[in-house]
Scaffold this active site. Sequence first.
Site, short mmCIF file in Angstrom:
data_model
loop_
_atom_site.label_atom_id
_atom_site.label_comp_id
_atom_site.label_asym_id
_atom_site.label_seq_id
_atom_site.Cartn_x
_atom_site.Cartn_y
_atom_site.Cartn_z
N HIS A 191 0.82 -1.11 -0.02
CA HIS A 191 0.12 0.03 0.11
C HIS A 191 0.82 1.27 -0.01
CE1 HIS A 191 -3.46 2.60 0.51
NE2 HIS A 191 -3.50 2.35 1.68
N HIS A 216 -1.82 -1.47 -10.38
CA HIS A 216 -2.71 -0.92 -9.53
C HIS A 216 -3.85 -2.06 -9.40
CE1 HIS A 216 -5.70 1.67 -7.53
NE2 HIS A 216 -4.26 2.17 -7.01
N ASP A 275 3.04 5.79 -7.04
CA ASP A 275 4.33 6.09 -6.29
C ASP A 275 5.46 5.85 -7.01
OD1 ASP A 275 2.76 5.41 -3.72
OD2 ASP A 275 2.51 3.33 -4.26
#
Length: 381
Positions: free
Chosen positions: A227, A266, A317
């Site tokens: 996460h 994702h 990210d």
Amino acid sequence: MSDSQVRKGLNGVISDYTSISKVMPESNSLTYRGYAVEDLVENCSFEEVIYLLWFGELPTTEQLRTFNTTGRSYRSLDAGLISLIHSLPNTCHPMDVLRTAVSYMGTFDPDPFTRDADHIRSIGHNLLAQLPMVVAMDIRRRSGEEIIAPDHNKGIASNFLSMVFGNDDGSVANSADDIRDFERSLILYAEHSFNASTFSARVISSTRSDTYSAITGAIGALKGPLHGGANEFVMHTMLDIDDPNNAADWMGKALDRKERIMGFGHRVYKNGDSRVPSMEKSMRSLAARHRGQKWVHMYESMQEVMEARTGIKPNLDFPAGPAYYMLGFPVDFFTPLFVLARVSGWTAHIVEQFENNALIRPLSAYNGVEEREVVPISERT
């Protein structure tokens, strides 16, 4: 119960309604209260977006002024919390410090079990004001530097950069462009529907537990590398590769070994993360100002190999990692930066959960041994 009825990880399960954000994988888009996130990134401050998430509409000038005055009034830390932070080992992860700080703050809540929305938002204000101070203090105490007091005249992003890096000549805290690029990341990380940490906060809230407990649980969920912790692993990978010319070979070998490479793919987006273009823009902007073309070249090479070999695209990210590194943040503090943004979304979801609450309690499919009788211990083999 058949295997087809069991949805591991709740994949594809719609557990509730939300009016806070909408993730649309079919069109590769994300909206906060109906506004496209890329529109908000280009035209709004982080504080405006927080107001939007909490109240459903963008603020007027006067509403924003009042909102900012309220939020900045919470910029002071309890002496006991300061002492607690300094007592924690430098070897612990910064997310452990944040989790501990929030738990400590919760002991001072005069009405922990209230479901009053204004009280929950006041806790949100408190966290958005004090957690940046906690993170800044933690960064500086680990390097033996003096703590810098908050500036009540600055916004959240600018004040935080000042507390971390100071205001000497050359500091990113004195660069409007650096402040804005950091603020863009806060907006992009602020909210993302029923992700693992937000869902954790809603599960805890559904039991009518207190808001600080819900936020503490959310921080625990966000710490995980699947996460929020992924942005740290992205930068550790880039630092390990070191030379952009080695990136393609490194990626190829990692994929041959079937390793999981953080920063790609994702759970919801299958055709690319809608937040990536905005964050990539800031990453490239930072590289131009901070001699970071090395990271841009590595980013491009890694992305090219991954897409060619697997078709998997980057998530938020991936550009955020090098962006935070070029701003000067220690890698272990990347996930706490995520927290500073996501507290705004968590707060909105806790309010929404309480407004139409139902205890979240899914079923499970048992796959253990059939019912049996206890054998006396003397007869067991």
